[in-house]
Motif scaffolding. Structure first.
Motif, PDB file in Angstrom:
ATOM      1  N   TYR A   1       0.799  -1.228   0.000  1.00 25.55           N
ATOM      2  CA  TYR A   1       0.000   0.000   0.000  1.00 25.55           C
ATOM      3  C   TYR A   1       0.838   1.288   0.000  1.00 25.55           C
ATOM      4  O   TYR A   1       0.580   2.190  -0.817  1.00 25.55           O
ATOM      5  CB  TYR A   1      -0.981  -0.017   1.180  1.00 25.55           C
ATOM      6  N   PRO A   2       1.856   1.437   0.871  1.00 22.55           N
ATOM      7  CA  PRO A   2       2.583   2.720   0.873  1.00 22.55           C
ATOM      8  C   PRO A   2       3.255   3.022  -0.457  1.00 22.55           C
ATOM      9  O   PRO A   2       3.218   4.163  -0.937  1.00 22.55           O
ATOM     10  CB  PRO A   2       3.623   2.537   1.995  1.00 22.55           C
TER      11      PRO A   2
ATOM     12  N   LEU B   1      -0.520  16.804   2.727  1.00 23.28           N
ATOM     13  CA  LEU B   1       0.207  15.554   2.566  1.00 23.28           C
ATOM     14  C   LEU B   1       0.571  14.989   3.931  1.00 23.28           C
ATOM     15  O   LEU B   1       0.763  15.738   4.890  1.00 23.28           O
ATOM     16  CB  LEU B   1       1.486  15.780   1.749  1.00 23.28           C
ATOM     17  N   PRO B   2       0.666  13.671   4.039  1.00 21.76           N
ATOM     18  CA  PRO B   2       1.036  13.080   5.328  1.00 21.76           C
ATOM     19  C   PRO B   2       2.448  13.482   5.717  1.00 21.76           C
ATOM     20  O   PRO B   2       3.282  13.787   4.862  1.00 21.76           O
ATOM     21  CB  PRO B   2       0.941  11.575   5.062  1.00 21.76           C
TER      22      PRO B   2
ATOM     23  N   ALA C   1       3.222   5.029   4.902  1.00 21.81           N
ATOM     24  CA  ALA C   1       3.394   3.868   5.780  1.00 21.81           C
ATOM     25  C   ALA C   1       3.030   4.215   7.220  1.00 21.81           C
ATOM     26  O   ALA C   1       2.559   3.358   7.976  1.00 21.81           O
ATOM     27  CB  ALA C   1       4.833   3.366   5.702  1.00 21.81           C
ATOM     28  N   ALA C   2       3.247   5.472   7.593  1.00 19.36           N
ATOM     29  CA  ALA C   2       2.945   5.911   8.959  1.00 19.36           C
ATOM     30  C   ALA C   2       1.543   6.497   9.096  1.00 19.36           C
ATOM     31  O   ALA C   2       1.109   6.821  10.201  1.00 19.36           O
ATOM     32  CB  ALA C   2       3.976   6.952   9.402  1.00 19.36           C
ATOM     33  N   ASP C   3       0.836   6.614   7.989  1.00 18.63           N
ATOM     34  CA  ASP C   3      -0.477   7.270   7.981  1.00 18.63           C
ATOM     35  C   ASP C   3      -1.576   6.207   8.023  1.00 18.63           C
ATOM     36  O   ASP C   3      -2.079   5.764   6.990  1.00 18.63           O
ATOM     37  CB  ASP C   3      -0.602   8.133   6.722  1.00 18.63           C
TER      38      ASP C   3
ATOM     39  N   VAL D   1      -8.312   3.826   2.341  1.00 14.16           N
ATOM     40  CA  VAL D   1      -8.133   3.123   1.068  1.00 14.16           C
ATOM     41  C   VAL D   1      -8.638   1.691   1.181  1.00 14.16           C
ATOM     42  O   VAL D   1      -9.323   1.189   0.281  1.00 14.16           O
ATOM     43  CB  VAL D   1      -6.648   3.152   0.643  1.00 14.16           C
ATOM     44  N   ARG D   2      -8.342   1.039   2.302  1.00 14.34           N
ATOM     45  CA  ARG D   2      -8.796  -0.344   2.463  1.00 14.34           C
ATOM     46  C   ARG D   2     -10.319  -0.416   2.508  1.00 14.34           C
ATOM     47  O   ARG D   2     -10.930  -1.336   1.947  1.00 14.34           O
ATOM     48  CB  ARG D   2      -8.203  -0.958   3.728  1.00 14.34           C
TER      49      ARG D   2
END
Length: 215
Positions: free
Chosen positions: A11-12, A82-83, A189-191, A198-199
């Motif tokens: 995902y990331p 943005l994250p 990855a940290a968000d 998204v999932r």
């Protein structure tokens, strides 16, 4: 490997690539979710591929390019929230967002060609096949994209008279693109909130199957 494991691992990187291709975060999340949903529908087959994540990325690229053709929208990534990358410095964030804004300002086809040729090292014919355009069109868009980045970021690029202009793998704009993609992947990855969003979109299109969670 289960689909759940595949989603969490890939995902990331997929969303980072989608942001580069789309130049718009909401669109990036949409095409990433669509790509994951398609992979989920065909997981029993895809899991047996030598490179399932490569298939996922090609699927996302095609969905993004279809979106480009349907919607002629240009929006600046720099204007979006943005994250945040854990332990990032202000200079890192400024530099990454500067490159993102430059990429977002390119026409969609130029973005797609630039990403695949420079980041993936794909041959121009292979990029043409993925995007459904002519090889000569790929070459022209690649040159225009690199020239535009040279102006926006103040970096030199080879010219058409230089035979290496289309394939200089270690050129400075390639390094800039790689850095930004890694920066985005670390941020996503940290968000956890974005990951779960998204999932949820994936599950809405293709509800989870019990066998997804079996290796």
């Amino acid at each position: 490997m289960t689909f759940d494991e595949f989603f969490r691992a890939s995902y990331p990187r997929l969303l980072a690539r989608a942001v580069l291709l789309c130049g718009h975060r909401a669109d990036a999340e949409d095409v990433a979710a669509q790509a994951f949903a398609e992979v989920a529908r065909n997981w029993a087959r895809v899991v047996g591929y030598d490179a399932p994540e490569a298939y996922l990325h090609v699927t996302m690229t095609r969905k993004a390019f279809r979106l480009f053709r349907q919607r002629r929208r240009q929006e600046e990534v720099a204007a979006l929230e943005l994250p945040r990358v854990p332990h990032e410095t202000p200079d890192d964030a400024i530099a990454a967002k500067e490159v993102l804004a430059a990429i977002a300002g390119l026409p969609p086809t130029q973005r797609a060609v630039l990403v695949h040729c420079c980041l993936d090292g794909m041959r121009q014919q292979d990029v043409a096949d993925v995007l459904g355009i002519q090889r000569g069109t790929v070459a022209a868009h690649l040159h225009k994209a690199r020239a535009a980045l040279s102006v926006k970021l103040g970096i030199p690029v080879p010219t058409l008279r230089d035979p290496s202009w289309a394939s200089a793998p270690a050129h400075v704009e390639v390094k800039a693109l790689r850095h930004v993609e890694q920066w985005l992947a670390a941020a996503f990855a940290a968000d956890v909130m974005t990951r779960d969003r998204v999932r949820a979109a994936v599950d809405l299109v293709h509800p989870p199957q019990r066998w997804w969670r079996r290796g």
